[in-house]
Design an enzyme around this catalytic site. Sequence first.
Site, PDB file in Angstrom:
ATOM      1  N   ASP A 133     -55.518 -16.718  64.363  1.00 25.37           N
ATOM      2  CA  ASP A 133     -55.422 -16.030  65.651  1.00 25.37           C
ATOM      3  C   ASP A 133     -54.419 -16.794  66.511  1.00 25.37           C
ATOM      4  OD1 ASP A 133     -55.697 -14.696  68.014  1.00 25.37           O
ATOM      5  OD2 ASP A 133     -57.798 -15.229  68.341  1.00 25.37           O
ATOM      6  N   HIS A 174     -52.536 -11.710  64.978  1.00 25.30           N
ATOM      7  CA  HIS A 174     -53.369 -12.209  63.900  1.00 25.30           C
ATOM      8  C   HIS A 174     -52.553 -12.199  62.610  1.00 25.30           C
ATOM      9  CE1 HIS A 174     -57.090 -10.553  66.260  1.00 25.30           C
ATOM     10  NE2 HIS A 174     -56.633 -11.689  66.761  1.00 25.30           N
ATOM     11  N   GLN A 225     -61.297 -19.286  63.239  1.00 27.88           N
ATOM     12  CA  GLN A 225     -61.765 -17.940  62.917  1.00 27.88           C
ATOM     13  C   GLN A 225     -62.301 -17.844  61.488  1.00 27.88           C
ATOM     14  OE1 GLN A 225     -61.453 -14.991  65.083  1.00 27.88           O
ATOM     15  NE2 GLN A 225     -61.248 -16.623  66.593  1.00 27.88           N
ATOM     16  N   LYS A 495     -29.164 -25.722  32.285  1.00 25.16           N
ATOM     17  CA  LYS A 495     -28.599 -24.830  33.303  1.00 25.16           C
ATOM     18  C   LYS A 495     -27.251 -25.404  33.688  1.00 25.16           C
ATOM     19  CE  LYS A 495     -29.500 -22.305  37.520  1.00 25.16           C
ATOM     20  NZ  LYS A 495     -28.070 -22.297  37.845  1.00 25.16           N
ATOM     21  N   ASP A 497     -23.566 -25.744  35.541  1.00 26.19           N
ATOM     22  CA  ASP A 497     -23.058 -25.674  36.908  1.00 26.19           C
ATOM     23  C   ASP A 497     -21.693 -25.001  36.910  1.00 26.19           C
ATOM     24  OD1 ASP A 497     -23.398 -26.057  39.540  1.00 26.19           O
ATOM     25  OD2 ASP A 497     -23.191 -28.232  39.540  1.00 26.19           O
TER      26      ASP A 497
END
Length: 786
Positions: A133, A174, A225, A495, A497
């Site tokens: 809240d 909320h 809450q 991977k 570059d």
Amino acid sequence: MPTITIDGHRLNLTHLDKVLYPDTGTTKGEVIEYLRDIAPAMVPHLAQRPVTRKRWPDGVDSNFFFERQAPASMPKWVPRLSVRHKDRTVEYPLIDSPAGLVLMGQLAALELHVPQWTVVDGKPGPITRLVFDLDPGDGVELGDCARVALAVKEQLTAAGLSSYPVTSGSKGIHVYAELKTELDTDPSQFARKIAKQLAKDWPDLVTATMAKTERAGKVFVDWSQNNPAKTTVAPYSLRGRAEPTVAAPREWTELEDEGLRHLRFDEVLERYRQGGDLLSTSLNSLRTYRSKRRRGKTPEPIPDTAPDTDTSTPDESTPDGELSFVIQEHHATTLHWDFRLEHDGVLVSWAVPKGVPVRPGPNRLAVQTEDHPLDYRTFSGTIPDDQYGGGRVEIFDAGNYQPIKWEADKIVFELHGDRIRGQYALIHTKANQWLLHKIKKANERPVPSSNGGSASQPASESTPLPRDLKPMLATLGTTEDLTSMPEDEWSFEGKWDGVRAVGEVRDGKLRLHSRSGRDLTSTYPDLAWIGPALGEHKAVLDGEIVTLDADDVTSFAALQNRLGLTRKADIERAAKKYPAEFFLFDILFLDGTSLLTKKYVDRRHILDELATSCDGITVPARLSGDAQHALNESHRQGWEGIVAKRNDSPYLPGQRGRAWIKVKNQRTQEVIIGGYRPGKGSRADTLGSLLLGVPDENGLRYIGRVGTGFTQPMLETLSGKLQRLSRKTSPFSAELKPAERKDAVWVTPRLVGEISFTEWTTAGLVRHPAWRGLRPDKPPDEVRIE
């Protein structure tokens, strides 16, 4: 005294002309009418939760009172739940029907408050959702609450929780998050930790302290809450304010609007009529799918977050607004084919017992099943026999489709697959049954029958070499994503570059194009030898164009000297000084046969065999061992990271899924340059820093500035390009703070670059960025948040 019947229950409605909201003249009758019409959306957020009512019998300008106990006069058809409190036992009503909701209107119970837990077996059960809240203190606007709400969303997303905002209709906002599994800690303490972190990150705007003396000029993030004893006003509930405002579910994009405000009941009702329940759309579309599957028991993807249902922008993985489809051969109790069309963020699915027809004429029964997540596009594997849908699943065909008509009882579309192509129609007959048939088009060639495929579906024929296939994309993951990967189901590669490219070889010539479709052939003349090396082969290859440093490690900085050159002399000079290589890691087509539906391991075997027979072709070896070993090796070698690929995954051009997962050793992000600050001192003739952005729904979102990582040639090149793009106004969608726009020179946002950085801040800015270089191979409209 009018009497109405709802759900078989007779309700006597009284004093319908009484004004409950004097400022707007809104009557009790109008309130009841709203509750009756909004009931399909509101009741699910009340059902199985005890309701505390806040009643204004004489209107909002008079006294109100809280009511927990169900009064003796309340009809017996309203369910109750007895809850033991410290001093007494309270029998709460459970509002689980439109009739019960209308009854609340008759009692002038304008505000309906519920806890975050639901009833299980007649007793209070576990908390099923979190709520924050956001309460504005004095001098704080709703827009400030929106900024904090977006920061809460970021924290929840990082914790693997999907969330949605609700403007409270009173003062603040909320933020809800659905809990699909139990948290490792108490939900209230989990929420408190997030609130405390936000207060630490934004000390001038956020407080997590209960004391009201601490709230002036700040947004109080009320985490309490989530205590079982606390309640929150339910979504779609009216509020007892001067005007009949509502706790209104919103889109996240709305929170970025400068004119954000609370909505009245008539506005909310119209929004519901136009677009349905936002919360249901966001959270429930895959609920049936999830309920039938058990995480850890089935290899099928089970998403943690809700699907993206915004269809205003085509998925980045599909060309020209097309969407994806997949046909999966399912060896369950009985053999059938699962046919799935991407629609509204999910795969709408049918089971077709005799397979998708390949020629006009026959109608095939198609039984609609539950929606599946988009990640199911790349799924193949064996579902255990004791699980729902047990049996072997294999990708039969996949590709893109173009929707022509999508109505409740008829769907017309055109498929662009490897095996299945043409226009089709699905016609609804009854319940979950549809008929699927292929539409005959003028001058249509007959489709050859099967000669080696499955019993009912055609095998692929010899086809011409496809042009302009887009590369399959990997989803960015983390080290934690790799820990659960069985070594025998995944392969790991480095991977690289560099620049992703697809190579087409025909008649001894190589044609290269980038991920965006840009022709790169003339940019890399030093790779032309690959065409003659493959001889008479016709092939489509996927790989990375790289430049190696002295240690034979791919160097993006060195490759920068090759990017963006257009003059032939400059290209030839750069090719001699910074020679390129084409690291191949996939093959999509070879000598008349499409390999798109083949498993990754089979395609990789074919590629390795091709490299063995053709001198000079570079196919980097796969990494041995498990994911952690592969990642450690990438660190040792100084690579950008690794890519994990499911061994049984097909190749889906232009699509991104979790069949391929990339993990980087450092965080990088493609960016668009929106401005710069002139340099000082040694940089007085060039630039000091770049102002960076990424596209979002509202335009170009500012993400920070970068002032490190530049070489002198980079500075000189950038300065020349940026001066030609200068403009008078900022290209960013939101106004920058004074400190951020100081001395800024704005530019037209055309240049794409890449940065490395450590992390995202809660404000959506990059922390400790460093410049890596321009990316002329990437158009601005393809830049996305990694």
